[in-house]
Design an enzyme around this catalytic site. Structure first.
Site, PDB file in Angstrom:
ATOM      1  N   THR A 205      52.850 -67.933 -18.531  1.00 28.22           N
ATOM      2  CA  THR A 205      53.609 -69.172 -18.337  1.00 28.22           C
ATOM      3  C   THR A 205      55.061 -69.097 -18.829  1.00 28.22           C
ATOM      4  OG1 THR A 205      52.676 -69.999 -20.411  1.00 28.22           O
ATOM      5  CG2 THR A 205      51.534 -70.603 -18.412  1.00 28.22           C
TER       6      THR A 205
ATOM      7  N   TYR B 177      58.482 -66.622 -11.288  1.00 24.79           N
ATOM      8  CA  TYR B 177      57.318 -67.440 -11.654  1.00 24.79           C
ATOM      9  C   TYR B 177      56.948 -68.352 -10.478  1.00 24.79           C
ATOM     10  CZ  TYR B 177      54.854 -71.271 -14.117  1.00 24.79           C
ATOM     11  OH  TYR B 177      53.958 -72.228 -14.513  1.00 24.79           O
TER      12      TYR B 177
ATOM     13  N   LYS C 224      53.527 -68.339  -8.209  1.00 21.49           N
ATOM     14  CA  LYS C 224      52.711 -69.555  -8.095  1.00 21.49           C
ATOM     15  C   LYS C 224      52.511 -69.937  -6.630  1.00 21.49           C
ATOM     16  CE  LYS C 224      51.566 -70.809 -12.268  1.00 21.49           C
ATOM     17  NZ  LYS C 224      50.150 -70.883 -12.644  1.00 21.49           N
TER      18      LYS C 224
HETATM   19  N1  LIG Z   1      52.870 -76.020 -19.440  1.00 17.72           N
HETATM   20  C1  LIG Z   1      53.584 -76.496 -18.433  1.00 17.72           C
HETATM   21  O1  LIG Z   1      54.586 -77.202 -18.621  1.00 17.72           O
HETATM   22  C2  LIG Z   1      53.173 -76.192 -17.012  1.00 17.72           C
HETATM   23  C3  LIG Z   1      53.923 -76.718 -15.949  1.00 17.72           C
HETATM   24  C4  LIG Z   1      53.532 -76.416 -14.655  1.00 17.72           C
HETATM   25  C5  LIG Z   1      52.407 -75.638 -14.417  1.00 17.72           C
HETATM   26  N2  LIG Z   1      51.712 -75.138 -15.472  1.00 17.72           N
HETATM   27  C6  LIG Z   1      50.550 -74.288 -15.200  1.00 17.72           C
HETATM   28  O2  LIG Z   1      49.403 -74.887 -15.801  1.00 17.72           O
HETATM   29  C7  LIG Z   1      48.524 -73.882 -16.289  1.00 17.72           C
HETATM   30  C8  LIG Z   1      48.204 -74.142 -17.758  1.00 17.72           C
HETATM   31  O3  LIG Z   1      49.400 -74.095 -18.529  1.00 17.72           O
HETATM   32  P1  LIG Z   1      49.328 -74.138 -20.110  1.00 17.72           P
HETATM   33  O4  LIG Z   1      50.586 -74.763 -20.596  1.00 17.72           O
HETATM   34  O5  LIG Z   1      48.022 -74.680 -20.542  1.00 17.72           O
HETATM   35  O6  LIG Z   1      49.375 -72.563 -20.453  1.00 17.72           O
HETATM   36  P2  LIG Z   1      49.186 -71.845 -21.870  1.00 17.72           P
HETATM   37  O7  LIG Z   1      49.069 -72.825 -22.965  1.00 17.72           O
HETATM   38  O8  LIG Z   1      50.256 -70.810 -21.949  1.00 17.72           O
HETATM   39  O9  LIG Z   1      47.768 -71.114 -21.720  1.00 17.72           O
HETATM   40  C9  LIG Z   1      47.621 -69.962 -20.970  1.00 17.72           C
HETATM   41  C10 LIG Z   1      46.187 -69.483 -21.098  1.00 17.72           C
HETATM   42  O10 LIG Z   1      46.055 -68.301 -20.313  1.00 17.72           O
HETATM   43  C11 LIG Z   1      45.365 -67.321 -21.079  1.00 17.72           C
HETATM   44  N3  LIG Z   1      45.746 -66.010 -20.582  1.00 17.72           N
HETATM   45  C12 LIG Z   1      46.982 -65.478 -20.537  1.00 17.72           C
HETATM   46  N4  LIG Z   1      46.934 -64.231 -19.998  1.00 17.72           N
HETATM   47  C13 LIG Z   1      45.633 -64.002 -19.702  1.00 17.72           C
HETATM   48  C14 LIG Z   1      44.926 -62.895 -19.153  1.00 17.72           C
HETATM   49  N5  LIG Z   1      45.544 -61.766 -18.780  1.00 17.72           N
HETATM   50  N6  LIG Z   1      43.585 -62.987 -19.009  1.00 17.72           N
HETATM   51  C15 LIG Z   1      42.915 -64.106 -19.383  1.00 17.72           C
HETATM   52  N7  LIG Z   1      43.528 -65.174 -19.917  1.00 17.72           N
HETATM   53  C16 LIG Z   1      44.868 -65.122 -20.079  1.00 17.72           C
HETATM   54  C17 LIG Z   1      45.836 -67.580 -22.506  1.00 17.72           C
HETATM   55  O11 LIG Z   1      44.939 -66.991 -23.421  1.00 17.72           O
HETATM   56  P3  LIG Z   1      45.414 -66.593 -24.938  1.00 17.72           P
HETATM   57  O12 LIG Z   1      46.387 -67.641 -25.383  1.00 17.72           O
HETATM   58  O13 LIG Z   1      44.137 -66.576 -25.706  1.00 17.72           O
HETATM   59  O14 LIG Z   1      46.056 -65.250 -24.829  1.00 17.72           O
HETATM   60  C18 LIG Z   1      45.778 -69.105 -22.536  1.00 17.72           C
HETATM   61  O15 LIG Z   1      44.460 -69.532 -22.758  1.00 17.72           O
HETATM   62  C19 LIG Z   1      49.226 -72.537 -16.049  1.00 17.72           C
HETATM   63  O16 LIG Z   1      48.745 -71.999 -14.840  1.00 17.72           O
HETATM   64  C20 LIG Z   1      50.676 -72.928 -15.876  1.00 17.72           C
HETATM   65  O17 LIG Z   1      51.376 -72.000 -15.067  1.00 17.72           O
HETATM   66  C21 LIG Z   1      52.047 -75.415 -16.763  1.00 17.72           C
END
Ligand SMILES: NC(=O)c1ccc[n+]([C@@H]2O[C@H](COP(=O)([O-])OP(=O)(O)OC[C@H]3O[C@@H](n4cnc5c(N)ncnc54)[C@H](OP(=O)(O)O)[C@@H]3O)[C@@H](O)[C@H]2O)c1
Length: 295
Positions: A69, A131, A135
């Site tokens: 992310t 990114y 996506k």
């Molecule tokens: N946050 C935002 O503002 C935002 C906005 C738009 C879209 N999104 C999308 O929404 C989704 C959730 O975002 P979020 O903020 O919850 O993300 P996040 O807090 O960064 O969490 C990412 C998760 O992915 C896991 N991960 C990373 N690499 C991995 C791998 N190779 N294999 C298995 N697991 C892996 C991490 O595990 P560990 O931490 O244990 O390594 C963590 O549990 C993502 O797809 C993101 O692109 C987020």
């Protein structure tokens, strides 16, 4: 429902797991680098482990909040961006669907070029950075699954979380330390309260929804205004904020400037994501009462 949440150690994944369990579903969550009690280790790169997880959990639905992310990091390594945010998720999706499961993925407002937001689901995407391109490829692959595929596009997710790394946490920590913080004055998005996003996701799944849905907060708000709202809620000195145009920030990846999401289709189903003032106030309450990371 039997659910597998890949990336349950992250912000959204933590809320999804909690919400699934609260609703009485059987849900197994995974982590990659941040272990949490009750979560299983799983790396998207390890094909055998993915197959075993699907075999062991026998999920009806696989949720994939996991991803890479860090937007500027994606820009420096577009191949890794594509692998972690598109290729590996799509490989998991194919395996899940072959076993009869539905697959739920999360995409971003960064699939748009930001020339003319707020955007609806049928507006043409035009990502400006690696990114966003990854996506978009994820979206196309999941939508090609037909009825088995569901994509939620979201934006600027905040709220209490396990790792304490979203924008609100970072801002609160730095302002409490008396640091001046630069914030973009011209990046407009739709701040989204994470726990509501989890409830909305589950609501769509329970209604049998497939296809592409916008799932974000109701306001189109620039980042500096969001930061001022954080200062108001957390009683911090807004005088330390330094609003600057994106062009002056030197961010590695290009950002869409007007990229708010119109989530009226979701709201029409009665699935509501609260606005920023209400969301920040709920976040502050949850930090006091709950077992989330504290800033
Ligand atoms: N946050 C935002 O503002 C935002 C906005 C738009 C879209 N999104 C999308 O929404 C989704 C959730 O975002 P979020 O903020 O919850 O993300 P996040 O807090 O960064 O969490 C990412 C998760 O992915 C896991 N991960 C990373 N690499 C991995 C791998 N190779 N294999 C298995 N697991 C892996 C991490 O595990 P560990 O931490 O244990 O390594 C963590 O549990 C993502 O797809 C993101 O692109 C987020």
């Amino acid at each position: 429902m039997r659910a597998l949440v890949v990336g349950a150690s992250g912000q959204l994944g933590g809320h999804l797991l909690a919400e699934l369990r609260r609703a009485g579903h059987l849900a197994v969550g995974t982590f990659q680098r941040h272990p949490r009690p009750g979560l299983c280790a799983l790396d998207l790169e390890e094909e055998e482990a993915l197959a075993a997880a699907l075999r062991d959990v026998e999920p009806d639905v696989v949720f994939l909040p996991a991803g890479w992310t860090w937007v500027d990091g994606n820009e420096t390594d577009p191949e890794r961006a594509d692998r972690l945010n598109a290729a590996l998720p799509l490989r998991l999706a194919a395996r899940a669907v072959a076993r009869g499961a539905r697959f739920v993925a999360f995409s971003s407002d960064y699939v748009f070029d930001g020339a003319a937001g707020p955007y609806r689901e049928d507006d043409p995407p035009g990502p400006l950075n690696a990114y966003g391109r990854a996506k978009r490829r994820l979206e196309e692959g999941v939508l090609a699954l037909g009825e088995a595929g569901l994509v939620l596009r979201t934006s600027t997710v905040y709220g209490p979380e396990l790792q304490g790394k979203n924008f609100v946490y970072q801002l609160v920590r730095r302002l409490r330390a008396g640091e001046a913080v630069q914030v973009p004055s011209d990046q407009v998005a739709s701040p989204t309260y994470g726990p509501d996003l989890a409830v909305a996701t589950l609501g769509l799944v329970e209604r049998g929804a497939s296809g592409l849905w916008h799932a974000a907060g109701p306001e189109a708000m620039d980042r500096a205004s969001f930061a001022r709202a954080v200062c108001a809620e957390f009683e911090l000195d807004a005088g330390l904020l330094r609003p600057l145009p994106t062009a002056a920030l030197g961010q590695k990846a290009r950002r869409p400037l007007s990229a708010a999401l119109d989530s009226s289709r979701l709201r029409a189903l009665g699935l509501r994501i609260r606005g920023v003032r209400e969301g920040l106030s709920a976040m502050r309450r949850a930090l006091v009462e709950g077992s989330w990371a504290c800033p």
